[in-house]
Design a protein around this motif. Structure first.
Motif, mmCIF file in Angstrom:
data_model
loop_
_atom_site.group_PDB
_atom_site.id
_atom_site.type_symbol
_atom_site.label_atom_id
_atom_site.label_comp_id
_atom_site.label_asym_id
_atom_site.label_seq_id
_atom_site.Cartn_x
_atom_site.Cartn_y
_atom_site.Cartn_z
ATOM 1 N N ASP A 413 -75.160 -11.102 19.649
ATOM 2 C CA ASP A 413 -76.307 -11.283 18.589
ATOM 3 C C ASP A 413 -75.975 -12.013 17.359
ATOM 4 O OD1 ASP A 413 -75.077 -8.748 18.427
ATOM 5 O OD2 ASP A 413 -76.665 -7.877 17.142
ATOM 6 N N VAL A 414 -74.673 -11.524 17.063
ATOM 7 C CA VAL A 414 -73.793 -11.866 15.610
ATOM 8 C C VAL A 414 -73.570 -13.549 16.119
ATOM 9 C CG1 VAL A 414 -71.878 -11.719 14.391
ATOM 10 C CG2 VAL A 414 -73.153 -9.685 14.928
ATOM 11 N N TYR A 415 -73.094 -13.864 17.152
ATOM 12 C CA TYR A 415 -72.634 -14.966 17.452
ATOM 13 C C TYR A 415 -73.856 -15.884 17.511
ATOM 14 C CZ TYR A 415 -67.554 -13.754 18.711
ATOM 15 O OH TYR A 415 -66.538 -13.519 18.631
ATOM 16 N N PHE A 416 -74.552 -15.241 18.427
ATOM 17 C CA PHE A 416 -76.137 -16.347 18.438
ATOM 18 C C PHE A 416 -76.507 -16.676 17.122
ATOM 19 C CE2 PHE A 416 -80.843 -16.149 18.429
ATOM 20 C CZ PHE A 416 -81.062 -17.282 18.962
ATOM 21 N N GLU A 417 -76.699 -15.700 16.169
ATOM 22 C CA GLU A 417 -77.217 -16.064 14.797
ATOM 23 C C GLU A 417 -76.291 -16.987 14.151
ATOM 24 O OE1 GLU A 417 -78.255 -12.321 13.335
ATOM 25 O OE2 GLU A 417 -80.030 -11.997 14.516
ATOM 26 N N TYR A 418 -75.042 -16.613 14.079
ATOM 27 C CA TYR A 418 -74.070 -17.328 13.417
ATOM 28 C C TYR A 418 -74.110 -19.014 13.796
ATOM 29 C CZ TYR A 418 -70.164 -17.908 10.248
ATOM 30 O OH TYR A 418 -69.243 -18.541 9.141
ATOM 31 N N GLU A 419 -74.249 -18.981 15.148
ATOM 32 C CA GLU A 419 -74.126 -20.373 15.751
ATOM 33 C C GLU A 419 -75.254 -21.341 15.340
ATOM 34 O OE1 GLU A 419 -71.305 -18.903 19.368
ATOM 35 O OE2 GLU A 419 -73.365 -19.560 19.860
ATOM 36 N N LYS A 421 -77.044 -21.109 12.793
ATOM 37 C CA LYS A 421 -77.033 -21.446 11.456
ATOM 38 C C LYS A 421 -75.936 -22.613 11.171
ATOM 39 C CE LYS A 421 -78.014 -17.089 9.141
ATOM 40 N NZ LYS A 421 -77.481 -15.679 8.785
ATOM 41 N N ILE A 422 -74.839 -22.553 12.146
ATOM 42 C CA ILE A 422 -73.894 -23.831 12.050
ATOM 43 C C ILE A 422 -74.821 -24.930 12.562
ATOM 44 C CG2 ILE A 422 -71.952 -24.801 13.047
ATOM 45 C CD1 ILE A 422 -70.879 -21.959 13.208
ATOM 46 N N MET A 423 -75.218 -24.888 13.639
ATOM 47 C CA MET A 423 -75.966 -25.967 14.316
ATOM 48 C C MET A 423 -77.217 -26.522 13.385
ATOM 49 S SD MET A 423 -75.697 -24.602 17.939
ATOM 50 C CE MET A 423 -76.147 -25.642 19.302
ATOM 51 N N SER A 424 -77.910 -25.558 12.612
ATOM 52 C CA SER A 424 -78.945 -26.196 11.812
ATOM 53 C C SER A 424 -78.640 -26.244 10.667
ATOM 54 C CB SER A 424 -80.102 -25.224 11.910
ATOM 55 O OG SER A 424 -79.810 -23.852 11.420
ATOM 56 N N LYS A 425 -77.531 -26.386 10.230
ATOM 57 C CA LYS A 425 -76.813 -26.710 8.794
ATOM 58 C C LYS A 425 -77.315 -25.831 7.714
ATOM 59 C CE LYS A 425 -74.629 -30.553 10.174
ATOM 60 N NZ LYS A 425 -74.440 -29.927 11.350
ATOM 61 N N THR A 426 -77.394 -24.444 8.045
ATOM 62 C CA THR A 426 -78.091 -23.466 7.107
ATOM 63 C C THR A 426 -76.772 -22.837 6.389
ATOM 64 O OG1 THR A 426 -79.584 -22.847 8.997
ATOM 65 C CG2 THR A 426 -79.622 -21.525 6.969
ATOM 66 N N THR A 427 -77.046 -22.202 5.361
ATOM 67 C CA THR A 427 -75.755 -21.603 4.755
ATOM 68 C C THR A 427 -75.472 -20.357 5.425
ATOM 69 O OG1 THR A 427 -77.357 -22.103 2.746
ATOM 70 C CG2 THR A 427 -75.220 -21.148 2.120
ATOM 71 N N LEU A 428 -74.226 -20.260 5.394
ATOM 72 C CA LEU A 428 -73.491 -19.146 6.253
ATOM 73 C C LEU A 428 -73.247 -18.274 5.436
ATOM 74 C CD1 LEU A 428 -70.741 -21.347 8.237
ATOM 75 C CD2 LEU A 428 -73.118 -20.551 8.903
ATOM 76 N N ASP A 429 -73.661 -16.683 6.189
ATOM 77 C CA ASP A 429 -73.524 -15.857 5.209
ATOM 78 C C ASP A 429 -72.153 -14.977 5.227
ATOM 79 O OD1 ASP A 429 -73.764 -15.298 7.703
ATOM 80 O OD2 ASP A 429 -75.602 -13.609 7.452
ATOM 81 N N LYS A 430 -71.415 -15.241 6.258
ATOM 82 C CA LYS A 430 -70.171 -14.708 6.430
ATOM 83 C C LYS A 430 -69.112 -15.918 6.653
ATOM 84 C CE LYS A 430 -71.032 -11.252 10.040
ATOM 85 N NZ LYS A 430 -72.438 -11.463 10.271
ATOM 86 N N SER A 431 -67.867 -15.510 6.487
ATOM 87 C CA SER A 431 -67.027 -16.598 6.824
ATOM 88 C C SER A 431 -66.490 -16.469 8.341
ATOM 89 C CB SER A 431 -65.783 -16.273 5.896
ATOM 90 O OG SER A 431 -64.596 -15.790 6.721
#
Length: 618
Positions: A413-419, A421-431
């Motif tokens: 779930d963490v991977y899905f949400e993080y990706e 964000k990357i793919m939609s150019k949203t600000t990333l909440d963790k590094s």
């Protein structure tokens, strides 16, 4: 009719197979009398085409008592006709000739998945002559069925030998022109079969300068040659019995996998795509290892063998049909609801039985009782339905549990949400480094997938120093860096940095490859297509082919001014269930429009990363 996209491709291929199994005479559903008993002899290609479409029971209903692989040891059954369904390869034809010589069967109905050449046909004729079996060879047919239908609106080219048409095969730096020709011919042969089965000649659009363009040129030529030979054309009747296609020609959009390498690596969140990503899911069948727990075995005991179970996820499975495109948490909830409604029904049957003192009575006795039993009779008559419901609930409980174990163990779930964000150019909440370095988050492959998506989607490639730091973290996490090696070359080659593709946010709006296939007048305009066209331009620089035009002059000016109702999106270089689902979701709201998704092979992220890794090896 909206649901059946002009008699869906699944339906058409199934009808063609049934006709073949009925000795190439149309199969009538409710014909009385026993079917003619026969044996079916197929090769692996034939098996892969039949198995997603016809169950063993359906084969038996068609009179198939035995189905055997061509190259297995087969005993003679001299009083039974044999239906063959095989590719016209050298070794298959040798084996068929051997069967004729050995007089294995009463008569032979030879069906070739793809068209057989004149010279190979002569080989069979000579063998039949030599074996004095000419009269036994009843029919020889080209079936043009060289593709595999997995859904009403989804097909893949092949499963056997798929490395021949894989992403890796097309993108190998050392591929020779002749090898490339062979790959393209293989793809075109299957697409040609697809359109013969569909009963329509498409209008073709493709991106320029890609493998997709090579496929378009060859397919246009092959269709054109077939149409020109009026006497033998496979499309002469294409206005007859072709459902909605009689007035409307479909549009075939050929796209190249290289336009979007991020989506196939993406950790997904919908049921079918997740099953394909984390389980062994293959031609609509999922194989599960049931862990027979270690809990109650004494210390030091050998672990019990894992039981393998396989389940078919088919169109008959209503739960699957309804939820295969749903987000996973919804699926888990629905399984629970189904279970509760099943228990309620089961309790009702028990309650009625006990009120009437009928525990354990047989059904016969029940039906003889007075009308107080009407309720019970209806409850009992729904028992078969109830049992089927229970079977599906158990199936999906097991499959969903297996998926859930992966999600929890790997923090998917963490991977899905993080990706997302990357793919939609949203600000990333963790590094990104934190996730790569977290020993509890995912397998080395999960980390690699995430990093590659970041690298592919980045508008600015990370600086050398940053890249070194990422590479170190990836290596420490046990990752193989070969895929990154290839993606670096690919990115440099595609000069992606100067025209970054921005990825669609797949949660809010189902985007992705070919996200918005919109239709304005003559063109299928890729409006807002995220990762399809680099500079988000119209499809004007897509080449246009119409095999029905007498002169094959290519120009990008579409002659056909009618809007398209039917489109086939075909990805040269491999596809996945994420894109399929995006198209299905997209077309839901479009009245009277249908999209089919096809690809040269179907891979999940593990299989794709393996190909990237082979391409990146020094």
């Amino acid at each position: 009719m909206a649901a059946a996209a002009a008699a869906s491709i699944r339906e058409r291929q199934t009808v063609a197979l049934k006709r073949m199994l009925n000795f190439n005479v149309p199969h009538v559903k409710n014909s009385t009398g026993e079917p003619v008993w026969k044996v079916l002899i197929y090769d692996r290609f034939g098996q892969d085409i039949i198995s997603p479409l016809l169950s063993v029971k359906e084969l038996r209903d068609m009179g198939i008592t035995l189905h055997l692989l061509l190259h297995s040891d087969r005993d003679p059954i001299p009083d039974v006709p044999a239906v063959y369904f095989v590719m016209p390869t050298e070794e298959n034809i040798d084996r068929m000739c051997q069967d004729l010589r050995n007089q294995l069967y009463e008569s032979y109905y030879l069906n070739f998945i793809s068209a057989i050449s004149r010279s190979k046909l002569e080989d069979i004729a000579n063998a039949a002559l030599a074996a004095s079996a000419v009269t036994q060879v009843a029919k020889v047919f080209d079936q043009y069925l060289n593709f595999i239908t997995l859904e009403d609106d989804m097909f893949v080219l092949c499963n056997q030998n798929k490395e021949l048409v894989s992403y890796r095969a097309i993108n190998r730096p050392d591929i020779t022109d002749t090898e490339m020709e062979t790959v393209m011919d293989t793809i075109v042969d299957s697409l040609f079969c697809f359109f013969v089965t569909l009963g329509a000649v498409p209008i073709i659009r493709c991106s320029r300068g890609t493998a997709a363009e090579m496929v378009a040129v060859k397919l246009d030529k092959k269709l054109r040659e077939n149409l020109r030979d009026a006497r033998n054309s496979l499309f002469t009747g294409d206005t007859l019995g072709a459902g909605q296609f009689s007035f409307q020609r479909p549009l075939l959009v050929l796209v190249d996998r290289n336009i979007d390498l991020a989506t196939p690596l993406h950790h997904t969140w919908t049921y079918q795509a997740l099953v394909h990503d984390v389980l062994d899911f293959h031609l609509n069948r999922v194989n599960l290892e049931e862990s027979s727990g270690m809990e109650n075995s004494p210390a030091g005991a050998r672990p019990k063998r894992k039981n393998k179970k396989s389940y078919d996820l088919t169109p008959v499975d209503k739960f699957w049909q309804k939820h295969k495109g749903s987000p996973f948490p919804e699926v888990a909830e629905s399984v629970q609801q189904e279970l509760e409604s099943y228990r309620a029904q089961e309790d009702e049957v028990k309650r009625l039985k006990s009120i009437m003192g009928l525990e354990g009575e047989d059904e016969g006795a029940i039906s003889m009782l007075s009308d107080n039993t009407a309720k019970l009779t209806s409850a009992v008559s729904s028992l078969p339905e109830l049992l089927e419901k229970k079977r599906l609930i158990d199936l999906h409980t097991n499959v969903a549990t297996a998926v859930l174990e992966h999600i929890k163990a790997r923090k998917l779930d963490v991977y899905f949400e993080y990706e997302e964000k990357i793919m939609s150019k949203t600000t990333l909440d963790k590094s990104l480094l934190d996730i790569i370095s977290d020993p509890d988050a995912g397998t080395p492959e999960d980390k690699m997938r995430l990093f590659l998506i970041y690298y592919i989607s980045a508008q600015q490639a990370p600086s050398e120093a940053d890249l070194e730091q990422y590479k170190k973290a990836l290596t420490d996490a046990g990752c193989n860096l070969n895929p990154l090696q290839y993606i670096k070359q690919w990115k440099a080659f595609a000069k992606m940095a100067s025209a970054p593709t921005s990825y669609g946010n797949t949660t809010a709006k189902p985007m992705g490859l070919l996200s918005r296939v919109m239709n304005t007048g003559s063109q299928f305009v890729m409006e807002g297509v995220k990762n399809l066209v680099l500079k988000q331009q119209e499809t004007d620089d897509y080449r246009y082919f119409d095999p029905k035009m007498l002169r094959g002059n290519d120009s990008s000016v579409p002659r056909n001014k009618n809007p398209f109702q039917e489109a086939i999106v075909f990805v040269v270089g491999g596809g996945n269930y994420i894109e399929y689902q995006n198209l299905v979701d997209y077309i839901k709201g479009k009245q009277g429009k249908h999209i089919l998704y096809g690809c040269s092979e179907l891979f999940n992220a593990t299989q794709f990363i393996k190909q990237l890794s082979q391409l990146g090896q020094k």
